[in-house]
Scaffold this motif. Structure first.
Motif, PDB file in Angstrom:
ATOM      1  N   HIS A  17      64.990  -3.496   2.958  1.00 52.70           N
ATOM      2  CA  HIS A  17      63.579  -3.460   3.354  1.00 52.70           C
ATOM      3  C   HIS A  17      63.395  -2.999   4.795  1.00 52.70           C
ATOM      4  CE1 HIS A  17      62.897  -5.556  -0.375  1.00 52.70           C
ATOM      5  NE2 HIS A  17      63.711  -6.526   0.005  1.00 52.70           N
ATOM      6  N   GLY A  18      64.497  -2.587   5.419  1.00 55.88           N
ATOM      7  CA  GLY A  18      64.391  -2.140   6.802  1.00 55.88           C
ATOM      8  C   GLY A  18      64.309  -3.299   7.777  1.00 55.88           C
ATOM      9  N   ARG A  19      64.812  -4.464   7.375  1.00 58.39           N
ATOM     10  CA  ARG A  19      64.706  -5.648   8.217  1.00 58.39           C
ATOM     11  C   ARG A  19      66.003  -5.927   8.969  1.00 58.39           C
ATOM     12  NH1 ARG A  19      60.230  -9.153   7.664  1.00 58.39           N
ATOM     13  NH2 ARG A  19      58.639  -7.963   6.571  1.00 58.39           N
ATOM     14  N   TYR A  20      65.814  -6.361  10.216  1.00 58.82           N
ATOM     15  CA  TYR A  20      66.894  -6.889  11.054  1.00 58.82           C
ATOM     16  C   TYR A  20      66.536  -8.355  11.240  1.00 58.82           C
ATOM     17  CZ  TYR A  20      67.131  -1.890  12.073  1.00 58.82           C
ATOM     18  OH  TYR A  20      67.201  -0.524  11.972  1.00 58.82           O
ATOM     19  N   ALA A 204      62.218   2.415  17.559  1.00 57.87           N
ATOM     20  CA  ALA A 204      61.091   1.613  17.082  1.00 57.87           C
ATOM     21  C   ALA A 204      60.395   2.363  15.960  1.00 57.87           C
ATOM     22  CB  ALA A 204      60.149   1.309  18.241  1.00 57.87           C
ATOM     23  N   GLY A 205      59.155   1.952  15.645  1.00 56.70           N
ATOM     24  CA  GLY A 205      58.450   2.561  14.527  1.00 56.70           C
ATOM     25  C   GLY A 205      58.872   1.920  13.219  1.00 56.70           C
ATOM     26  N   PRO A 206      58.272   2.393  12.115  1.00 59.34           N
ATOM     27  CA  PRO A 206      58.595   1.827  10.799  1.00 59.34           C
ATOM     28  C   PRO A 206      59.978   2.272  10.312  1.00 59.34           C
ATOM     29  CG  PRO A 206      57.123   3.712  10.562  1.00 59.34           C
ATOM     30  CD  PRO A 206      57.258   3.470  12.043  1.00 59.34           C
ATOM     31  N   HIS A 207      60.603   1.462   9.462  1.00 54.73           N
ATOM     32  CA  HIS A 207      61.836   1.854   8.789  1.00 54.73           C
ATOM     33  C   HIS A 207      61.567   3.168   8.034  1.00 54.73           C
ATOM     34  CE1 HIS A 207      65.639   1.354   6.719  1.00 54.73           C
ATOM     35  NE2 HIS A 207      65.038   1.473   5.554  1.00 54.73           N
ATOM     36  N   ARG A 295      58.023  -5.283  13.118  1.00 59.05           N
ATOM     37  CA  ARG A 295      57.889  -6.594  13.759  1.00 59.05           C
ATOM     38  C   ARG A 295      58.961  -6.686  14.835  1.00 59.05           C
ATOM     39  NH1 ARG A 295      58.120 -10.328   9.677  1.00 59.05           N
ATOM     40  NH2 ARG A 295      55.861 -10.526   9.507  1.00 59.05           N
ATOM     41  N   THR A 296      58.545  -7.081  16.026  1.00 65.23           N
ATOM     42  CA  THR A 296      59.469  -7.112  17.157  1.00 65.23           C
ATOM     43  C   THR A 296      58.856  -7.927  18.286  1.00 65.23           C
ATOM     44  OG1 THR A 296      60.868  -5.675  18.519  1.00 65.23           O
ATOM     45  CG2 THR A 296      58.553  -5.024  18.307  1.00 65.23           C
ATOM     46  N   TYR A 297      59.606  -8.154  19.358  1.00 66.95           N
ATOM     47  CA  TYR A 297      59.026  -8.813  20.536  1.00 66.95           C
ATOM     48  C   TYR A 297      57.994  -7.888  21.177  1.00 66.95           C
ATOM     49  CZ  TYR A 297      62.188 -12.809  20.621  1.00 66.95           C
ATOM     50  OH  TYR A 297      62.837 -13.978  20.313  1.00 66.95           O
ATOM     51  N   LEU A 298      56.849  -8.469  21.520  1.00 66.83           N
ATOM     52  CA  LEU A 298      55.753  -7.691  22.105  1.00 66.83           C
ATOM     53  C   LEU A 298      55.165  -8.422  23.295  1.00 66.83           C
ATOM     54  CD1 LEU A 298      53.671  -6.864  18.892  1.00 66.83           C
ATOM     55  CD2 LEU A 298      55.204  -5.311  20.116  1.00 66.83           C
ATOM     56  N   MET A 299      54.611  -7.644  24.205  1.00 69.01           N
ATOM     57  CA  MET A 299      53.783  -8.245  25.245  1.00 69.01           C
ATOM     58  C   MET A 299      52.369  -8.318  24.705  1.00 69.01           C
ATOM     59  SD  MET A 299      55.363  -6.557  28.641  1.00 69.01           S
ATOM     60  CE  MET A 299      53.960  -7.145  29.567  1.00 69.01           C
ATOM     61  N   GLN A 300      51.902  -9.524  24.453  1.00 62.70           N
ATOM     62  CA  GLN A 300      50.594  -9.692  23.821  1.00 62.70           C
ATOM     63  C   GLN A 300      49.941 -10.966  24.347  1.00 62.70           C
ATOM     64  OE1 GLN A 300      50.718 -11.024  19.707  1.00 62.70           O
ATOM     65  NE2 GLN A 300      52.947 -11.158  19.747  1.00 62.70           N
ATOM     66  N   ASP A 301      48.613 -11.029  24.202  1.00 62.91           N
ATOM     67  CA  ASP A 301      47.918 -12.229  24.663  1.00 62.91           C
ATOM     68  C   ASP A 301      47.797 -13.239  23.515  1.00 62.91           C
ATOM     69  OD1 ASP A 301      45.784 -11.510  23.049  1.00 62.91           O
ATOM     70  OD2 ASP A 301      44.520 -10.794  24.687  1.00 62.91           O
ATOM     71  N   GLU A 302      47.093 -14.332  23.774  1.00 60.50           N
ATOM     72  CA  GLU A 302      47.040 -15.412  22.786  1.00 60.50           C
ATOM     73  C   GLU A 302      46.239 -15.007  21.548  1.00 60.50           C
ATOM     74  OE1 GLU A 302      45.541 -15.392  25.637  1.00 60.50           O
ATOM     75  OE2 GLU A 302      43.500 -16.148  25.488  1.00 60.50           O
ATOM     76  N   ASN A 303      45.482 -13.905  21.631  1.00 63.93           N
ATOM     77  CA  ASN A 303      44.727 -13.421  20.472  1.00 63.93           C
ATOM     78  C   ASN A 303      45.446 -12.301  19.719  1.00 63.93           C
ATOM     79  OD1 ASN A 303      42.372 -15.106  20.717  1.00 63.93           O
ATOM     80  ND2 ASN A 303      41.891 -13.955  22.569  1.00 63.93           N
ATOM     81  N   GLY A 304      46.650 -11.983  20.153  1.00 65.45           N
ATOM     82  CA  GLY A 304      47.389 -10.932  19.466  1.00 65.45           C
ATOM     83  C   GLY A 304      46.992  -9.531  19.905  1.00 65.45           C
ATOM     84  N   PRO A 319      55.019  -1.847  25.631  1.00 67.94           N
ATOM     85  CA  PRO A 319      54.926  -3.292  25.405  1.00 67.94           C
ATOM     86  C   PRO A 319      55.811  -3.826  24.287  1.00 67.94           C
ATOM     87  CG  PRO A 319      53.052  -2.187  24.414  1.00 67.94           C
ATOM     88  CD  PRO A 319      53.834  -1.121  25.140  1.00 67.94           C
ATOM     89  N   GLY A 320      56.462  -2.938  23.549  1.00 66.55           N
ATOM     90  CA  GLY A 320      57.344  -3.380  22.469  1.00 66.55           C
ATOM     91  C   GLY A 320      58.769  -2.955  22.738  1.00 66.55           C
ATOM     92  N   VAL A 321      59.604  -3.109  21.725  1.00 68.14           N
ATOM     93  CA  VAL A 321      61.023  -2.773  21.852  1.00 68.14           C
ATOM     94  C   VAL A 321      61.558  -2.619  20.431  1.00 68.14           C
ATOM     95  CG1 VAL A 321      61.704  -5.221  21.905  1.00 68.14           C
ATOM     96  CG2 VAL A 321      63.198  -3.513  22.952  1.00 68.14           C
ATOM     97  N   GLY A 322      62.606  -1.864  20.260  1.00 63.43           N
ATOM     98  CA  GLY A 322      63.166  -1.664  18.924  1.00 63.43           C
ATOM     99  C   GLY A 322      63.537  -2.986  18.260  1.00 63.43           C
ATOM    100  N   PRO A 323      63.284  -3.098  16.945  1.00 62.77           N
ATOM    101  CA  PRO A 323      63.496  -4.375  16.248  1.00 62.77           C
ATOM    102  C   PRO A 323      64.945  -4.854  16.249  1.00 62.77           C
ATOM    103  CG  PRO A 323      63.054  -2.586  14.668  1.00 62.77           C
ATOM    104  CD  PRO A 323      62.749  -2.049  16.048  1.00 62.77           C
ATOM    105  N   GLU A 324      65.899  -3.925  16.302  1.00 63.99           N
ATOM    106  CA  GLU A 324      67.300  -4.365  16.306  1.00 63.99           C
ATOM    107  C   GLU A 324      67.615  -5.120  17.605  1.00 63.99           C
ATOM    108  OE1 GLU A 324      70.083  -1.383  15.048  1.00 63.99           O
ATOM    109  OE2 GLU A 324      71.665  -2.880  14.764  1.00 63.99           O
ATOM    110  N   HIS A 325      66.985  -4.704  18.706  1.00 60.89           N
ATOM    111  CA  HIS A 325      67.174  -5.437  19.967  1.00 60.89           C
ATOM    112  C   HIS A 325      66.630  -6.860  19.847  1.00 60.89           C
ATOM    113  CE1 HIS A 325      68.818  -2.294  22.506  1.00 60.89           C
ATOM    114  NE2 HIS A 325      67.898  -1.443  22.080  1.00 60.89           N
TER     115      HIS A 325
END
Lengths: 409, 274
Positions: A17-20, A204-207, A295-304, A319-325
Motif C-alpha cells: 500500500h506504499g506504507r512505511y 515525498a508525494g504519493p506512493h 502521511r508524515t511528520y508535518l509542521m502544522q497548527d492545532e487545527n491541522g 513543512p513536510g518530509v519524506g515518509p520513510e524518514h
C-alpha cells in the motif's frame, strides 16, 4: 549509541500500500489514482529489468559523470581534530547536485510511458534545473512550478531553467515557497494527467514516488559504501546529510540501513532556532499528518493547517518530509537533528575557505552538524557527509546576508 | 440518521434533480456563512456543501483557493465550521449538509472525535478529497457508526474496476468530478459526462451528483439532464468575493447569491420539465 534492529526490516518497506509503518500511502484526489497505479505497475516491472537498469547506469556514467568521488576533507578534519570527514561529492554531478540522479530515472520512466510533457516543482531550483536538463535532452516540454518567493531568491537557477527551454511558473498562493509549488504542480497534473509525467523532486508525494526516488538516489549510498571500504578498509562510523524532503539523505542512508554499526544523522533546517518556531524542522518539532499525498511528520497548527516555514535555504524550506524518514525516526534508526541559519552560513564560509569547496546552503546544514559531531569523535573514526550540491546558486543570497553589494542590480 | 437518502427518495418520486451549492465556511468572514446558507435554501438549494478551509487545497482552482485563504485569515477552522453548522441547524433541521474538505484537519483532531462532532452538529455526509478508497477505511468506519454518509468522488480517469470498489463502500450519493482538472475549470464536455454517468449507473443505484465546471443555468440544465444532482461551487464563491471586494455589504452578497442560485434552479428544473 547501539542499534538493534532486524536488518531484514528495511527491505519490507514500503508495503504493497506504499506504507512505511503508518507513514506514506496515496492520499490524493481520485483523478490521480489511475496515473499512480499506471506508474507503480510500470516501475515494478522495470526496476528489475536489466535493459532499463543498464540504460539508467549508462546515463549516470556518461551524462551525470558518476561515480562521484569520496573525498577526504583533510584540512577541515585537522582543524576539528576529531573524526576524519569524507565528503561524497554530489556537487560534481552534471547540474551541480544530487537531484539529477532522480530526474534521469524519472525521465526514463516518462519516455517508457510515452509522455511528451513533464512538470516539476522546485524550491532552490536544483530539481527544476535537473528536470529542465533531462527534458531538453529528451526533447520534452517542461514546466517548472516555483514559489514566487523562491523565484526571487534563486534568480540564477530561474535563468538556467529558461536557458534550458523550460517554462518557469511562479506560484503566488500560500507561502509562495516549495509547498505551494507542489500544490500547483499537483493541480497541473490533475488537469493534464493524460499527456504529462510529474517528476517529483524528493522522497515525498504519493506512493510510488517516495520509493522510486529513493531507489534512484540510492546510487549515492551504494557508491559511498564501496568507496569507504576501498579507502579506509571499513564502513564509516557515521553518516550525515541534510533533510528537507530528504532525497539526498535517504540516497546516502538507505544502502547502509542494515549496517547497525553505522550511526546516521539527518540534519533539518533549524532556521532562527527550533525554539523560535521559525524553522523547517518537522521531524524535530512536528506532528504526523497528511500533505501532498502521504502521511508524515508535518509542521502544522492545532487545527491541522500547514504552517509557514523559515530557512535561509530555499531547498529545505518545506513543512513536510519524506515518509520513510518519519518511519526511520520512529523506529530509532536515524537521529534527526537541526542546524540553524547562522550555523549553516558559518559552515558555508568555513568549508569554502578551508577546502576550496563551496557547498549549497542546504548542504551547509549537514556540514555544520558534522563539525560538531566530528569534534566529539576520535581520529580513528570517520564520517561521510553527503555534499549534496554546490553553492554557486547561493552566492547572491550569501552576499546579501553579508551586506556585500555586488552591483548586480 | 443522514437526511440524504430520504431527500433523494423524495426527489426521485417527484422526478426532480437536486441543486447543491458549495460555499467555504467563514468566507470572507463567519458572519456571512449562516445567513448565506439560509438564503441558498430559500433560493432553491436542496443540499448545501460546506467547504472546510485548508491551507493547501490541492484540488481547488484559484477562485476557491482564495475563498479558503480569506476564511483562514478570519481564523475559521474545522471546529468553528461545525459551530456554524450547529447555528444553521437551530432554524433548519431538514436541509442535508455535506462537509467537503481535506484529510489533514480530520487527522489532527482524530477521526472518531471528528465524526462525533459532525454527528452532534447535524452533518449528513463527508467528502474528503484526499481520502480515496485506499485510505478512507478508518474514517469510514467512524462515519458508519454514526450514520453519516461517506461520499466518494469518481473522476473521468476512474476505471470500471475502481467504480465497483468505490460504489461498494459508498453511501448517500456519488460525486462525479466532471472534468480532469481543478474546481472552476472551464472545459466541461457534457457528452463525456453523460457516457461516464451511464457506466457508473451500471454499478450502483446511488444518486450521482455532478460537479466541477458548472457555472450557470445553461450548463446546469445540460448536466441535470443526466445527473441526479448538480453542484455549483466556484461561480458562487466568485460572486460573493466580487461583491465584497467591490465594497458590497453582506446583504448585497446574499441577494447576488440568491439570484444566481434561483437562475440555476430554473435551469435544473428545465431539464425535467418536458
Amino acid at each position: 549509541m547501539t542499534i538493534d534492529i532486524n536488518p531484514d526490516l528495511y527491505a519490507q518497506v514500503p508495503d504493497e500500500h506504499g506504507r512505511y509503518g503508518i507513514y506514506g500511502g496515496k492520499f490524493v484526489a481520485e483523478t490521480l489514482m489511475s496515473a499512480l497505479a499506471e506508474l507503480e505497475a510500470l516501475y515494478n516491472h522495470l526496476k528489475d529489468d536489466p535493459v532499463f537498469l543498464r540504460e539508467f547506469d549508462l546515463d549516470l556514467a556518461h551524462y551525470v559523470g558518476r561515480p562521484s568521488p569520496l573525498y577526504e576533507a583533510a584540512r577541515w578534519s585537522d582543524m576539528i581534530g576529531g573524526a576524519r570527514i569524507y565528503l561524497k561529492r554530489e556537487d560534481l554531478n552534471h547540474t551541480g547536485a544530487h537531484k539529477v540522479n532522480n530526474t534521469i530515472g524519472q525521465a526514463l520512466l516518462a519516455k517508457y510511458m510515452g509522455k511528451k510533457r513533464v512538470i516539476a516543482e522546485t524550491g532552490a531550483g536544483q530539481h527544476g534545473v535537473a528536470s529542465a536538463t533531462v527534458a531538453a535532452r529528451l526533447g520534452l516540454e517542461c514546466h517548472v512550478f516555483m514559489g514566487a518567493e523562491d523565484v526571487k531568491r534563486q534568480s540564477l537557477n530561474v535563468y538556467r531553467m529558461k536557458l534550458l527551454g523550460a517554462q518557469v511558473v511562479p506560484v503566488t498562493s500560500g507561502s509562495k515557497t516549495l509547498k505551494d509549488a507542489m500544490n500547483e504542480a499537483l493541480r497541473d497534473w490533475v488537469t493534464n494527467v493524460d499527456n504529462t509525467f510529474y517528476i517529483i523532486g524528493t522522497v515525498a508525494g504519493p506512493h510510488p514516488y517516495p520509493m522510486l526516488v529513493r531507489d534512484f538516489q540510492s546510487v549515492i549510498g551504494r557508491e559511498a559504501r564501496a568507496q569507504s571500504l576501498a579507502m579506509t578498509g571499513k564502513l564509516p562510523d557515521a553518516l550525515v546529510a541534510c533533510v528537507g524532503g530528504g532525497s539526498n539523505a535517504i540516497g546516502l542512508f538507505h544502502p547502509f540501513l542494515s549496517d547497525n554499526e553505522v550511526a546516521m544523522y539527518g540534519v533539518e533546517a533549524g532556521g532562527k532556532g527550533v525554539e523560535t518556531g521559525e524553522h523547517a524542522a518537522p521531524l524535530s518539532a512536528g506532528i504526523p499528518g497528511v500533505l501532498h499525498g502521504n502521511r508524515t511528520y508535518l509542521m502544522q497548527d492545532e487545527n491541522g493547517q500547514i504552517m509557514h516555514t523559515h530557512s535561509v535555504s530555499a531547498g529545505l524550506d518545506y513543512p513536510g518530509v519524506g515518509p520513510e524518514h518519519s518511519w526511520l525516526k520512529d523506529i530509532g534508526r536515524v537521529n534527526y537533528v537541526d542546524a540553524t541559519d547562522t550555523e549553516a552560513l558559518a559552515a558555508f564560509h568555513r568549508v569554502t575557505r578551508i577546502e576550496g569547496i563551496m557547498p549549497a546552503l542546504e548542504t551547509a546544514h549537514a556540514l555544520a552538524y558534522a563539525e560538531k559531531l566530528a569534534a566529539e569523535m576520535t581520529p580513528d573514526q570517520h564520517i561521510i557527509v553527503n555534499l549534496s550540491g554546490r553553492g554557486d546558486k547561493d552566492i547572491l543570497t550569501v552576499a546579501e546576508i553579508d551586506g556585500i553589494d555586488l552591483g548586480a542590480s | 440518521m443522514s437526511r440524504l437518502g430520504p431527500l433523494f427518495d423524495t426527489l426521485r418520486a417527484q422526478n426532480r434533480r437536486a441543486l447543491i451549492p458549495y460555499l467555504v465556511a467563514g468566507d470572507p468572514d463567519e458572519a456571512l456563512t449562516v445567513p448565506l446558507m439560509h438564503s441558498l435554501v430559500a433560493a432553491g438549494a436542496d443540499i448545501i456543501e460546506v467547504g472546510v478551509p485548508f491551507s493547501d487545497p490541492m484540488s481547488e482552482g484559484p477562485t476557491i483557493q482564495k475563498g479558503h485563504e480569506r476564511a483562514l485569515e478570519g481564523g475559521t477552522s474545522l471546529l468553528s465550521t461545525l459551530a456554524l453548522v450547529k447555528q444553521f441547524r437551530e432554524t433548519n433541521s431538514e436541509t442535508p449538509l455535506v462537509l467537503m474538505g481535506y484529510a489533514n484537519p480530520l487527522e489532527r483532531k482524530g477521526y472518531a472525535a471528528v465524526a462525533d462532532a459532525c454527528a452532534e452538529a447535524g452533518i449528513d455526509g463527508l467528502i474528503t478529497v484526499d481520502l480515496p478508497p485506499e485510505e478512507v477505511a478508518d474514517m469510514n468506519t467512524e462515519l458508519q457508526r454514526r450514520n453519516i454518509d461517506n461520499i466518494f468522488l469518481i473522476s473521468p480517469t476512474t476505471s470500471d474496476e475502481r467504480i465497483v470498489t468505490i460504489t461498494a463502500q459508498a453511501s448517500g450519493f456519488i460525486y462525479y468530478v466532471a472534468l480532469k482538472g481543478v474546481t472552476g475549470a472551464g472545459h466541461l464536455d457534457t457528452d463525456a459526462v453523460e457516457a461516464h454517468l451511464a457506466t457508473i449507473r451500471e454499478h450502483t443505484d446511488l444518486p450521482v451528483a455532478v460537479g466541477f465546471g458548472i457555472k450557470d443555468a445553461n450548463t446546469a440544465a445540460t448536466v441535470a439532464g443526466c445527473a441526479d444532482a448538480v453542484v455549483v461551487g466556484s461561480a458562487l464563491v466568485d460572486l460573493v468575493a466580487k461583491d465584497l471586494i467591490a465594497g458590497g455589504s453582506h446583504d448585497s452578497a446574499i441577494s447576488g447569491a440568491q439570484s444566481l442560485i434561483s437562475s440555476i434552479r430554473n435551469g435544473v428544473n428545465l431539464a425535467t420539465s418536458n
